[in-house]
Design an enzyme around this catalytic site. Sequence first.
Site, PDB file in Angstrom:
ATOM      1  N   ASP A 102       0.830  -1.385   0.032  1.00  0.00           N
ATOM      2  CA  ASP A 102      -0.007  -0.131   0.035  1.00  0.00           C
ATOM      3  C   ASP A 102       0.898   1.344   0.180  1.00  0.00           C
ATOM      4  OD1 ASP A 102      -1.538  -2.194   0.444  1.00  0.00           O
ATOM      5  OD2 ASP A 102      -2.990  -0.953   2.009  1.00  0.00           O
ATOM      6  N   LYS A 167      -6.706   3.393  -2.703  1.00  0.00           N
ATOM      7  CA  LYS A 167      -7.381   3.417  -1.047  1.00  0.00           C
ATOM      8  C   LYS A 167      -7.695   4.623  -0.690  1.00  0.00           C
ATOM      9  CE  LYS A 167      -5.125   1.894   3.105  1.00  0.00           C
ATOM     10  NZ  LYS A 167      -3.781   1.084   3.610  1.00  0.00           N
ATOM     11  N   LYS A 201     -10.524   0.239  -1.473  1.00  0.00           N
ATOM     12  CA  LYS A 201     -10.246  -0.122  -0.035  1.00  0.00           C
ATOM     13  C   LYS A 201     -10.281   1.118   0.770  1.00  0.00           C
ATOM     14  CE  LYS A 201      -6.544  -1.406   3.245  1.00  0.00           C
ATOM     15  NZ  LYS A 201      -4.952  -2.115   3.468  1.00  0.00           N
TER      16      LYS A 201
END
EC number: 4.1.2.4
Length: 259
Positions: A102, A167, A201
């Site tokens: 990430d 995300k 996400k």
Amino acid sequence: MTDLTKSSLRALQLMDLTTLNDDDTNEKVIALCHQAKTPVGNTAAVCIYPRFIPIARKTLNEQGTPDIRIATVTNFPHGNDDIDIALAETRAAIAYGADEVDVVFPYRALMAGNEQVGFDLVKACKDACAAANVLLKVIIETGELKEEALIRKASEISIKAGADFIKTSTGKVPVNATPESARIMLEVIRDMGVAKTVGFKPAGGVRTAEDAAKYLAVADELLGADWADARHYRFGASSLLASLLQALGHGDGKSASSY
């Protein structure tokens, strides 16, 4: 099975159970891995700092859950625009054995009008991840971008540069995931026609079974009831797990942190 029970079971299996605290230790990460194995199924992944990947891998294997994936973070949480550093951190995370990375998008550079550095940074990290068969999630920090146009632009740039997921947040700023920012990002996935290959996400601030149900409802509305599986949807959270377990009749789930 009630609607909340159904959505809670779904959400649990979509969780990246997270601890990203300055005082994290091997013991805390081991406890997190134990929590990821629940009586009603496993979380999709654990999300930890890179240095804890080896102990997490060992723990997950020893407890018989080698399929729980290990996610980590790079260029985190600041989202600076130094591509060399972000790439070096991403390569190091891959070397530690991460299944998923990430990376924080250089959102301040975008706010200052520089779109190119975000594309270049994500693409460099994507190339490194793709070569190692590692999934890349790009954190755009919606709570700092604030404006819909910027959230949309950061999502589009990340997807064009090869993001496997977009995300919302690091969980380290005052405003993290919101249903409003989730809707914008999911609309971008839909409008760009990339729903088969790009996931979403929300992270930070998704704390209750009811919260999770609301987020899943938006995904179901925009992309169809079957879209939000573990390849296309994750929740970045820790305290959420206890609430989901309670909704599923397994109370007393203790969470690792307030993420």
